[in-house]
Design a protein around this motif. Structure first.
Motif, PDB file in Angstrom:
ATOM      1  N   ASN A   1       0.086  22.913  -8.796  1.00  0.00           N
ATOM      2  CA  ASN A   1       0.426  21.722  -9.584  1.00  0.00           C
ATOM      3  C   ASN A   1      -0.612  21.383 -10.643  1.00  0.00           C
ATOM      4  OD1 ASN A   1       2.732  21.442  -8.032  1.00  0.00           O
ATOM      5  ND2 ASN A   1       1.746  20.084  -6.575  1.00  0.00           N
ATOM      6  N   ARG A   2      -1.708  22.140 -10.659  1.00  0.00           N
ATOM      7  CA  ARG A   2      -2.788  21.916 -11.628  1.00  0.00           C
ATOM      8  C   ARG A   2      -3.238  20.464 -11.618  1.00  0.00           C
ATOM      9  NH1 ARG A   2      -1.854  24.277 -17.178  1.00  0.00           N
ATOM     10  NH2 ARG A   2      -4.117  24.263 -17.117  1.00  0.00           N
TER      11      ARG A   2
ATOM     12  N   THR B   1       1.550   8.674 -13.650  1.00  0.00           N
ATOM     13  CA  THR B   1       2.472   9.720 -13.223  1.00  0.00           C
ATOM     14  C   THR B   1       3.192   9.198 -11.995  1.00  0.00           C
ATOM     15  OG1 THR B   1       0.995  11.438 -14.035  1.00  0.00           O
ATOM     16  CG2 THR B   1       2.621  12.099 -12.372  1.00  0.00           C
ATOM     17  N   ARG B   2       4.508   9.195 -12.045  1.00  0.00           N
ATOM     18  CA  ARG B   2       5.291   8.626 -10.940  1.00  0.00           C
ATOM     19  C   ARG B   2       5.631   9.647  -9.854  1.00  0.00           C
ATOM     20  NH1 ARG B   2       7.074   3.548 -12.738  1.00  0.00           N
ATOM     21  NH2 ARG B   2       6.753   3.290 -14.954  1.00  0.00           N
ATOM     22  N   LEU B   3       5.782  10.882 -10.227  1.00  0.00           N
ATOM     23  CA  LEU B   3       6.103  11.928  -9.268  1.00  0.00           C
ATOM     24  C   LEU B   3       4.788  12.587  -8.846  1.00  0.00           C
ATOM     25  CD1 LEU B   3       8.422  13.350  -7.836  1.00  0.00           C
ATOM     26  CD2 LEU B   3       8.526  14.937  -9.757  1.00  0.00           C
ATOM     27  N   VAL B   4       4.295  12.209  -7.668  1.00  0.00           N
ATOM     28  CA  VAL B   4       2.966  12.607  -7.228  1.00  0.00           C
ATOM     29  C   VAL B   4       3.057  13.539  -6.022  1.00  0.00           C
ATOM     30  CG1 VAL B   4       0.725  11.744  -6.416  1.00  0.00           C
ATOM     31  CG2 VAL B   4       2.097  10.350  -7.985  1.00  0.00           C
ATOM     32  N   SER B   5       2.326  14.634  -6.077  1.00  0.00           N
ATOM     33  CA  SER B   5       2.199  15.509  -4.918  1.00  0.00           C
ATOM     34  C   SER B   5       1.290  14.822  -3.908  1.00  0.00           C
ATOM     35  CB  SER B   5       1.577  16.843  -5.317  1.00  0.00           C
ATOM     36  OG  SER B   5       2.411  17.530  -6.207  1.00  0.00           O
ATOM     37  N   THR B   6       1.709  14.819  -2.654  1.00  0.00           N
ATOM     38  CA  THR B   6       0.925  14.171  -1.603  1.00  0.00           C
ATOM     39  C   THR B   6       0.763  15.131  -0.430  1.00  0.00           C
ATOM     40  OG1 THR B   6       2.863  13.234  -0.488  1.00  0.00           O
ATOM     41  CG2 THR B   6       1.829  11.886  -2.220  1.00  0.00           C
ATOM     42  N   CYS B   7      -0.115  14.750   0.482  1.00  0.00           N
ATOM     43  CA  CYS B   7      -0.274  15.515   1.713  1.00  0.00           C
ATOM     44  C   CYS B   7      -0.337  14.544   2.876  1.00  0.00           C
ATOM     45  CB  CYS B   7      -1.515  16.402   1.654  1.00  0.00           C
ATOM     46  SG  CYS B   7      -3.077  15.509   1.556  1.00  0.00           S
ATOM     47  N   ALA B   8      -0.294  15.108   4.081  1.00  0.00           N
ATOM     48  CA  ALA B   8      -0.356  14.316   5.307  1.00  0.00           C
ATOM     49  C   ALA B   8      -1.633  14.659   6.064  1.00  0.00           C
ATOM     50  CB  ALA B   8       0.871  14.608   6.174  1.00  0.00           C
ATOM     51  N   LEU B   9      -1.982  13.820   7.011  1.00  0.00           N
ATOM     52  CA  LEU B   9      -3.212  13.991   7.780  1.00  0.00           C
ATOM     53  C   LEU B   9      -3.292  15.339   8.488  1.00  0.00           C
ATOM     54  CD1 LEU B   9      -3.504  10.404   9.273  1.00  0.00           C
ATOM     55  CD2 LEU B   9      -5.040  11.453   7.580  1.00  0.00           C
ATOM     56  N   ASP B  10      -2.186  15.857   8.945  1.00  0.00           N
ATOM     57  CA  ASP B  10      -2.197  17.102   9.701  1.00  0.00           C
ATOM     58  C   ASP B  10      -1.908  18.348   8.867  1.00  0.00           C
ATOM     59  OD1 ASP B  10      -2.976  16.063  12.190  1.00  0.00           O
ATOM     60  OD2 ASP B  10      -0.945  15.335  12.554  1.00  0.00           O
TER      61      ASP B  10
ATOM     62  N   ASN C   1       0.804  -1.215   0.000  1.00  0.00           N
ATOM     63  CA  ASN C   1       0.000   0.000   0.000  1.00  0.00           C
ATOM     64  C   ASN C   1       0.847   1.280   0.000  1.00  0.00           C
ATOM     65  OD1 ASN C   1      -2.705   0.848  -0.315  1.00  0.00           O
ATOM     66  ND2 ASN C   1      -2.741   1.570   1.792  1.00  0.00           N
ATOM     67  N   HIS C   2       2.063   1.187  -0.548  1.00  0.00           N
ATOM     68  CA  HIS C   2       2.887   2.374  -0.740  1.00  0.00           C
ATOM     69  C   HIS C   2       2.530   2.987  -2.090  1.00  0.00           C
ATOM     70  CE1 HIS C   2       5.614   0.092   2.057  1.00  0.00           C
ATOM     71  NE2 HIS C   2       5.474   1.249   2.680  1.00  0.00           N
ATOM     72  N   LEU C   3       2.417   4.284  -2.134  1.00  0.00           N
ATOM     73  CA  LEU C   3       2.079   4.986  -3.361  1.00  0.00           C
ATOM     74  C   LEU C   3       3.238   4.905  -4.354  1.00  0.00           C
ATOM     75  CD1 LEU C   3      -0.082   6.920  -4.647  1.00  0.00           C
ATOM     76  CD2 LEU C   3       1.351   8.783  -3.786  1.00  0.00           C
ATOM     77  N   VAL C   4       2.948   4.473  -5.573  1.00  0.00           N
ATOM     78  CA  VAL C   4       3.975   4.425  -6.621  1.00  0.00           C
ATOM     79  C   VAL C   4       3.624   5.321  -7.805  1.00  0.00           C
ATOM     80  CG1 VAL C   4       4.833   2.144  -5.971  1.00  0.00           C
ATOM     81  CG2 VAL C   4       3.018   2.326  -7.693  1.00  0.00           C
TER      82      VAL C   4
END
Length: 145
Positions: free
Chosen positions: A101-102, A79-88, A47-50
């Motif tokens: 990032n559109r 798309t391999r380079l993905v913008s992500t966020c965290a819970l906080d 379940n790691h984002l790839v």
């Protein structure tokens, strides 16, 4: 205090439809259709984002590869380079990331694993609800003797 990503997921839930890199594009397209969604994160067995893949990626792939695309794996288009966020993370910061990032979907990562997905619609809905609450509170304050 500004709302955090955690609050959006608490309301909408953290169930995420995902794809895997080796899955065929035809299978991926069927997944989107079945769930009435436009994009999915791509994850590995832990379940790691790839990556992430969307309807737009498929349309681009059709133009580039023609009918052969349907049998190609998701990893061909994702798309391999993905913008992500965290819970906080603050939703204002997430909105800025989406705008810069559109993009329309931001995977939520906790301890290296995918725990949710929020969209521009989720963020805007939350901001509108907060604005409406503030307006109502101010009206009540002003009209209360």
């Amino acid at each position: 205090m500004e709302t955090r990503v955690r609050s959006i997921l608490k309301y909408k839930g953290n169930k995420v439809v995902t794809a895997v890199a080796e899955q065929s594009i035809a299978s991926f397209a069927a997944l989107l259709y079945a769930h009435r969604i436009g994009a999915t994160p791509v994850v590995d067995a832990e379940n790691h984002l790839v990556g992430i893949i969307s309807e737009r990626d498929v349309i681009r792939g059709i133009i580039e590869h023609g009918p052969a695309l349907l049998t190609m794996p998701v990893k061909t288009l994702m798309t391999r380079l993905v913008s992500t966020c965290a819970l906080d993370d603050k939703i204002g910061d997430v909105l800025e990331m989406i705008t810069l990032n559109r993009t329309r979907h931001i995977p939520v990562i906790d301890e290296g694993k995918l725990v949710g997905l929020i969209s521009i619609g989720d963020v805007v809905k939350q901001l509108l609800e907060e604005a409406q609450f503030e307006v109502t509170s101010l009206r009540t304050y002003i009209t209360t003797p």
